[in-house]
Design a protein around this motif. Structure first.
Motif, short mmCIF file in Angstrom:
data_model
loop_
_atom_site.label_atom_id
_atom_site.label_comp_id
_atom_site.label_asym_id
_atom_site.label_seq_id
_atom_site.Cartn_x
_atom_site.Cartn_y
_atom_site.Cartn_z
N PRO A 114 1.19 -1.24 -0.04
CA PRO A 114 -0.12 0.13 0.32
C PRO A 114 1.06 1.34 0.58
O PRO A 114 1.71 1.06 0.33
CB PRO A 114 -0.92 0.05 1.11
N VAL A 115 0.12 2.27 -0.84
CA VAL A 115 1.07 4.02 -1.15
C VAL A 115 0.03 4.42 -0.56
O VAL A 115 -1.00 4.62 -0.95
CB VAL A 115 2.27 3.80 -2.32
N THR A 116 0.59 6.19 0.22
CA THR A 116 -0.57 6.89 0.16
C THR A 116 -0.41 7.61 -0.77
O THR A 116 0.59 7.51 -1.92
CB THR A 116 0.26 7.58 1.62
N SER A 117 -0.74 9.02 -0.60
CA SER A 117 -0.63 9.69 -1.80
C SER A 117 0.28 10.40 -2.51
O SER A 117 0.77 11.29 -3.51
CB SER A 117 -2.12 10.49 -1.77
N ASN A 118 1.01 10.35 -1.20
CA ASN A 118 2.29 11.42 -0.97
C ASN A 118 3.28 10.57 -1.74
O ASN A 118 5.08 11.03 -1.31
CB ASN A 118 2.38 12.35 0.02
N GLY A 119 3.10 9.39 -1.14
CA GLY A 119 4.42 8.35 -1.84
C GLY A 119 5.32 7.44 -0.51
O GLY A 119 5.77 6.64 -0.71
N THR A 120 4.13 7.80 0.34
CA THR A 120 4.67 7.10 1.57
C THR A 120 4.07 5.82 1.89
O THR A 120 3.14 5.47 1.55
CB THR A 120 4.11 7.49 2.97
N LEU A 121 5.41 4.23 1.09
CA LEU A 121 5.63 3.26 1.47
C LEU A 121 4.30 2.96 2.76
O LEU A 121 5.80 2.50 3.89
CB LEU A 121 6.35 2.55 0.68
N LEU A 122 3.68 1.87 2.57
CA LEU A 122 3.40 0.99 4.35
C LEU A 122 3.50 -0.16 4.24
O LEU A 122 2.90 -1.16 3.91
CB LEU A 122 1.74 1.16 3.87
N ARG A 123 4.87 0.01 4.41
CA ARG A 123 5.51 -1.89 4.03
C ARG A 123 5.00 -1.83 6.00
O ARG A 123 5.01 -1.51 6.61
CB ARG A 123 7.07 -1.44 4.51
N GLY A 124 4.77 -3.88 5.33
CA GLY A 124 4.60 -4.50 6.78
C GLY A 124 3.17 -4.50 6.61
O GLY A 124 2.17 -5.15 7.59
N VAL A 125 1.65 -3.68 6.10
CA VAL A 125 0.46 -3.60 6.12
C VAL A 125 0.23 -4.49 4.79
O VAL A 125 0.67 -3.92 3.43
CB VAL A 125 0.12 -2.44 5.71
N ALA A 126 -0.86 -4.84 5.40
CA ALA A 126 -1.55 -5.98 3.96
C ALA A 126 -2.23 -4.44 3.46
O ALA A 126 -3.12 -3.55 3.71
CB ALA A 126 -2.59 -7.02 4.29
N ALA A 127 -2.57 -4.72 2.21
CA ALA A 127 -3.33 -3.90 0.95
C ALA A 127 -4.48 -4.30 0.71
O ALA A 127 -4.66 -6.15 0.04
CB ALA A 127 -2.64 -3.84 -0.63
N GLU A 128 -5.30 -3.55 1.01
CA GLU A 128 -7.29 -4.18 0.52
C GLU A 128 -7.23 -4.29 -0.90
O GLU A 128 -6.32 -3.70 -1.83
CB GLU A 128 -7.39 -2.94 1.61
N ARG A 129 -7.72 -5.04 -1.12
CA ARG A 129 -8.92 -5.91 -2.45
C ARG A 129 -8.86 -5.07 -3.65
O ARG A 129 -8.91 -4.40 -4.65
CB ARG A 129 -8.98 -7.48 -2.32
N ASP A 130 -9.19 -3.66 -2.17
CA ASP A 130 -10.61 -2.83 -3.57
C ASP A 130 -9.11 -1.46 -3.57
O ASP A 130 -9.48 -0.93 -4.92
CB ASP A 130 -11.51 -2.40 -2.86
N LEU A 131 -7.83 -1.85 -3.59
CA LEU A 131 -7.13 -0.46 -3.96
C LEU A 131 -6.78 -0.97 -5.01
O LEU A 131 -6.13 -2.04 -6.05
CB LEU A 131 -5.92 -0.73 -3.08
N PRO A 132 -7.19 -0.14 -6.26
CA PRO A 132 -6.40 -0.34 -7.64
C PRO A 132 -5.09 -0.46 -7.77
O PRO A 132 -3.42 0.14 -6.51
CB PRO A 132 -5.76 1.34 -8.14
N SER A 133 -3.88 -1.37 -8.74
CA SER A 133 -2.75 -1.53 -8.32
C SER A 133 -2.19 -0.33 -9.70
O SER A 133 -2.34 0.27 -10.29
CB SER A 133 -2.54 -2.84 -9.04
N VAL A 134 -0.58 -0.60 -9.18
CA VAL A 134 0.22 0.83 -9.85
C VAL A 134 1.52 -0.64 -10.19
O VAL A 134 1.97 0.00 -9.44
CB VAL A 134 0.43 1.93 -9.25
N LYS A 135 1.64 -0.79 -10.82
CA LYS A 135 2.79 -1.77 -11.63
C LYS A 135 4.15 -0.90 -11.02
O LYS A 135 4.34 -0.16 -12.49
CB LYS A 135 2.59 -2.42 -12.77
#
Length: 255
Positions: A114-135
């Motif tokens: 998961p990543v916030t709008s300002n680019g902060t990486l939320l390492r160690g947090v599970a990404a919810e299914r409804d979050l769009p992917s950015v490859k």
């Protein structure tokens, strides 16, 4: 007189005694025994709760050290801020203000981050299914995304209105700029991340029009002049043999 009233009377005497307050603020008479935590929703929430409770119970309600609480949660990326309120004599209320992810960064064969709008990486947090992917082609170094193109994609993802956010499957970047892939919908071409909210509003307006059905893409780079491309051809109806021809002098509609 109840035990509480007796205790408060003793506390008052101590405070009024010279130097009594300095002793009292570290005393077990006002030790934190009940830690009430709210605002936790992320997958690392149990660890955050344990860390906060452990740090808080070394404090008193007259000497709350918020910097210690922040240090206790520094390793958990979901925590953005803490709001702390002491409730004399033994309760400490802590509201966890979590960072809000807007998308999930992905690499082939790796878990989504998961990543916030300002680019902060939320390492160690599970990404919810409804979050769009950015490859991504490569994993960002450090704790934040710095690539301008990816930041533009995150700006677009964060501005998505609720009805369309749930349909957004992927946000990507190519030579046209930021592109959004909608579930059962056309490709949305945003260009850069500027005026993303206006571009989303334009997309929602056009998608609601019957004439846009079948469009392959919507070019939103100029929000006030959306271009719909790749419209499916309109099928030509089969002539009705029983239909009488119209008189030659009948009016026609302007194209």
């Amino acid at each position: 007189m109840t035990r509480l009233k007796v205790g408060l009377a003793v506390v008052a005497v101590i405070v009024l005694t010279g130097g009594g307050y300095l002793w009292l603020r570290q005393s077990s008479l006002v030790a934190v025994r009940d830690v009430q935590i709210s605002g936790i929703t992320a997958s690392d929430g149990d660890q955050v709760r344990v860390a906060l409770e452990g740090a808080a119970k070394d404090m008193t309600t007259l000497h709350v050290r918020e910097e210690i609480l922040h240090e206790a949660t520094a390793a958990y990326t979901s925590v953005g801020d803490l709001k702390v309120k002491a409730d004399f004599p033994h309760t400490l209320h802590i509201q966890v203000v979590e960072r809000t992810p807007v998308a999930a960064l992905t690499r082939p064969g790796e878990r989504r981050v998961p990543v916030t709008s300002n680019g902060t990486l939320l390492r160690g947090v599970a990404a919810e299914r409804d979050l769009p992917s950015v490859k991504l082609k490569s994993d960002p170094s450090g704790s934040r995304v710095t690539d301008r193109k990816v930041l533009n994609a995150l700006a677009v993802a964060s501005a998505a209105p609720t009805p369309l956010r749930g349909r957004t499957e992927e946000v990507k970047v190519d030579k046209r700029g930021v592109i959004v892939d909608l579930e059962e919908g056309p490709e949305l071409i945003f260009g850069d991340g500027k005026d993303a909210d206006k571009k989303w509003a334009a997309a929602a307006r056009v998608l609601a029009e019957v004439s846009a059905q079948g469009a392959v893409y919507l070019d939103l780079r100029i929000p006030g002049r959306v271009a719909a491309g790749g419209l499916a051809p309109i099928a030509t109806p089969t002539p009705d043999p029983n239909l009488q021809p119209e008189p030659e002098n009948s009016p026609t509609l302007n194209p």
